[in-house]
Design an enzyme around this catalytic site. Structure first.
Site, PDB file in Angstrom:
ATOM      1  N   CYS A 136      21.667 -11.525  14.779  1.00  0.00           N
ATOM      2  CA  CYS A 136      21.582 -12.953  14.130  1.00  0.00           C
ATOM      3  C   CYS A 136      22.962 -13.059  13.132  1.00  0.00           C
ATOM      4  O   CYS A 136      24.002 -13.266  14.019  1.00  0.00           O
ATOM      5  CB  CYS A 136      20.398 -13.093  13.244  1.00  0.00           C
ATOM      6  N   HIS A 147      16.298 -11.518  16.855  1.00  0.00           N
ATOM      7  CA  HIS A 147      15.938 -10.498  16.263  1.00  0.00           C
ATOM      8  C   HIS A 147      15.061  -9.496  17.057  1.00  0.00           C
ATOM      9  O   HIS A 147      14.005  -9.540  17.305  1.00  0.00           O
ATOM     10  CB  HIS A 147      15.026 -10.777  15.054  1.00  0.00           C
ATOM     11  N   GLU A 150      14.222  -6.353  16.444  1.00  0.00           N
ATOM     12  CA  GLU A 150      13.539  -5.652  15.447  1.00  0.00           C
ATOM     13  C   GLU A 150      12.099  -6.022  15.279  1.00  0.00           C
ATOM     14  O   GLU A 150      11.037  -5.082  15.001  1.00  0.00           O
ATOM     15  CB  GLU A 150      14.225  -5.204  14.333  1.00  0.00           C
ATOM     16  N   SER A 162      -0.952  11.946  -8.468  1.00  0.00           N
ATOM     17  CA  SER A 162      -1.837  10.813  -8.488  1.00  0.00           C
ATOM     18  C   SER A 162      -2.928  11.194  -7.567  1.00  0.00           C
ATOM     19  O   SER A 162      -3.988  10.384  -7.822  1.00  0.00           O
ATOM     20  CB  SER A 162      -1.065   9.873  -8.427  1.00  0.00           C
ATOM     21  N   GLY A 163      -2.685  11.693  -6.608  1.00  0.00           N
ATOM     22  CA  GLY A 163      -3.696  11.954  -5.310  1.00  0.00           C
ATOM     23  C   GLY A 163      -3.318  10.768  -4.298  1.00  0.00           C
ATOM     24  O   GLY A 163      -4.106  10.747  -3.173  1.00  0.00           O
ATOM     25  N   GLY A 164      -2.508  10.007  -4.692  1.00  0.00           N
ATOM     26  CA  GLY A 164      -1.935   8.839  -3.682  1.00  0.00           C
ATOM     27  C   GLY A 164      -1.190   9.689  -2.495  1.00  0.00           C
ATOM     28  O   GLY A 164      -0.915  10.862  -2.637  1.00  0.00           O
ATOM     29  N   VAL A 165      -0.722   8.868  -1.508  1.00  0.00           N
ATOM     30  CA  VAL A 165      -0.356   9.382  -0.340  1.00  0.00           C
ATOM     31  C   VAL A 165       1.285  10.191  -0.730  1.00  0.00           C
ATOM     32  O   VAL A 165       1.623  11.330  -0.286  1.00  0.00           O
ATOM     33  CB  VAL A 165      -0.080   8.415   0.798  1.00  0.00           C
ATOM     34  N   ASP A 166       2.171   9.248  -1.290  1.00  0.00           N
ATOM     35  CA  ASP A 166       3.437   9.774  -1.620  1.00  0.00           C
ATOM     36  C   ASP A 166       3.539  11.012  -2.526  1.00  0.00           C
ATOM     37  O   ASP A 166       4.030  12.162  -2.225  1.00  0.00           O
ATOM     38  CB  ASP A 166       4.251   8.700  -2.414  1.00  0.00           C
ATOM     39  N   SER A 167       2.745  11.044  -3.617  1.00  0.00           N
ATOM     40  CA  SER A 167       2.722  12.267  -4.538  1.00  0.00           C
ATOM     41  C   SER A 167       2.218  13.469  -3.888  1.00  0.00           C
ATOM     42  O   SER A 167       2.337  14.593  -3.883  1.00  0.00           O
ATOM     43  CB  SER A 167       2.009  12.211  -5.870  1.00  0.00           C
ATOM     44  N   SER A 168       1.035  13.132  -3.048  1.00  0.00           N
ATOM     45  CA  SER A 168       0.429  14.168  -2.180  1.00  0.00           C
ATOM     46  C   SER A 168       1.234  15.118  -1.181  1.00  0.00           C
ATOM     47  O   SER A 168       1.425  16.231  -1.286  1.00  0.00           O
ATOM     48  CB  SER A 168      -0.830  13.563  -1.491  1.00  0.00           C
TER      49      SER A 168
END
EC number: 6.3.5.2
Length: 524
Positions: free
Chosen positions: A82, A169, A171, A223-229
């Site tokens: 583009c 585009h 993508e 925290s138990g969230g995805v990232d920190s786990s």
């Protein structure tokens, strides 16, 4: 990370992170850099290919984001998308002007299958256009390889220098064969072998963590969230009990969530680390007593977390590293504001460094997008119920309870939410088993919230005066906009019946049909 890579140069377009994700789906590592990045630095990275993104400007106007002619003389394949396509032509001697007919949306496009980009693409294909300028004259050495009814240069190439310009585009999913086109560029034109795979990433990251940390101590707020786990899982595999995870249970988690986190990361879990669970429920409820304003609740919950974590950090003493679950979108968004030519290190610390005695930040996930974080979690053996956990706000149920937060209200919303999610999950599983695919109505996020409204009802021939629960379910691609999910009525009836019969203190159930905008996904 020493490996083949493709560089995406950002010119301010809305799909730029998506470009990088699509490249990684081709098993090729990819990073995003600002258009202001020094050419010598780009050359030093030894990229296998370069992609120039879209953007909102006109490349021929004064002050528009640009690049030097030397970028196209590095001997590296370049693909312009583009705005990037227009800029390539403009810089190399072509002409870009206001288009007599603007193109937006799905557009029928005719491609030259002799082009390396389109060799396995249908001669007539649907692409996603979004431009008000057009290439009116191609640069010397280029050949037109795609056009539409209104756009004479939908794509052009200079095979001698491996330069490719695409006006649309590839993508976005609306470009039906866009993934093929990007694959042809990355794996074909650039010659990438496709060695970027999650098992290799996990193995390499574990080695890098061991080399960096040595015998040092690492502290992580879990925290138990995805990232920190997933960050905890990676660090644990690398350094074992040199890692201490502090899990603050503020009493505002989903039903049994605190116990689930402990079952995975605690003493009886599968990971070798020091796990500290702080049961701070009563402390939080006391601080939130009488508070009804949403922002005030958010502030109290955030500040109390800081205080609790500070107390635990002081007990632990000095550590060498503070670990964080920073992911790649955080890194990109911190460095593409035009103030820095290179993506800056992103420290998503939220006030913690002031009281944690540490020498350095360690961010094991800083090169991953969210979907890649989940793949890494599965590779590490983290249970699916943690890896594919739905988005959950930082303040937890504190903002899914309208008005004052009390222990009894938390119980109500936990129980109602558990029933709701269980029944939706059950209905989705049954549909998949019968049809071999997920239902079209399957929501991206769904949860129960507790309204601040009480009303009269009749249960067992007796008058009740209890709360109303609101059910929320949305379908969304990016969580910036969302539509209410059309969950089958019979599923909602079952949910309603179970909540009213099983959750003490509830006598009405509402289903929220509000889209975003005008509403938000969360209630507060």
């Amino acid at each position: 990370m020493d490996q083949e890579k493709v560089i995406v140069i950002d010119f301010g377009g809305q799909y730029n992170q998506l470009v990088a994700r699509r490249v990684r789906e081709c098993n090729v590592y990819c990073e995003i850099y600002s258009y202001k990045t020094d050419l010598a630095q780009i050359k030093a990275m030894n990229p296998k290919g370069i992609i120039l993104t879209g953007g909102p400007n006109s490349c021929y106007e004064d002050g528009a984001p640009t690049c030097t002619k030397e970028l196209f003389e590095l001997g590296v394949p370049v693909l312009g998308l583009c705005y990037g396509a227009q800029l390539m032509q403009h810089v190399l001697g072509g002409k870009v002007e206001k288009a007599p007919v603007r193109e937006y949306g799905k557009t029928e496009t005719f491609v030259d299958k002799s082009s390396a980009l389109f060799s396995d693409v249908s001669e007539k294909t649907i692409v996603w256009m979004s431009h008000f300028d057009y290439i009116s004259q191609i640069a010397p050495g280029f050949k037109i390889v795609a056009h539409t009814a209104d756009c004479p240069v939908a794509a052009a190439e200079c095979t001698e220098k491996n330069l490719y310009a695409i006006q649309f585009h590839p993508e976005v999913l609306h470009t039906q064969e866009g993934t093929k086109m990007l694959h042809n560029f990355v794996r074909g034109v650039c010659g990438c072998a496709g060695t970027w795979k999650m098992d290799a990433f996990v193995e390499n990251t574990i080695k890098e963590i061991r080399e960096k940390v040595g015998s040092g101590k690492v502290l992580l707020a879990l925290s138990g969230g995805v990232d920190s786990s997933v960050a905890a899982g990676l660090l644990s595999r690398a350094i074992g009990k040199q890692l201490t995870c502090v899990f603050v249970d503020h009493g505002l988690l989903r039903k049994d969530e605190g116990d689930e986190v402990e079952s995975v990361f605690g003493p009886e879990g599968q990971f070798d680390l020091n796990f500290i669970r702080v049961n701070a429920q009563e402390r939080y409820y006391s601080k939130l007593a009488g508070v009804t304003e949403p922002e005030a609740k958010r502030k109290i919950i955030g500040e109390e977390f800081i205080r609790v974590f500070e107390e635990e950090a002081k007990k632990i003493g000095a550590v060498d590293f503070l670990a964080q679950g920073t992911i790649y979108p955080d890194v990109v968004e911190s460095g593409l504001g035009g103030e820095s030519a290179v993506i800056k290190s992103h420290h998503n610390v939220g006030g913690l460094p002031d009281f944690v005695d540490f020498k350095e930040i360690i961010e094991p996930l800083r090169n991953l997008f969210k979907d890649e974080v989940r793949k890494a979690g599965l590779e590490l053996g983290i249970p699916e119920h943690l890896v594919f956990r739905q988005p959950f706000p930082g303040p937890g149920l504190g903002i899914r309870i309208i008005g004052e937060v009390t222990a009894d209200k938390v119980r109500i919303v936990q129980d109602a939410d558990f029933i709701y999610r269980s029944e939706v999950d059950k209905a989705v599983a049954e549909y998949k088993k019968a049809n071999g695919k997920a239902p079209a109505w399957m929501p991206n996020q769904y949860f129960a919230a507790l309204t601040n409204m009480r009303s009269v009802g009749v249960m067992g021939d007796e008058r009740t005066y209890d709360y109303a629960v609101a059910l929320r379910a949305v379908n969304t691609i990016d969580f910036m906009t969302a539509e209410s999910a059309e969950i089958p009525f019979e599923v909602l009836q079952t949910v309603m019946s179970r909540i009213i019969n099983e959750v003490r203190g509830v006598n009405r159930v509402f289903y929220d049909l509000t889209s975003k905008p005008p509403g938000t996904i969360e209630f507060e």
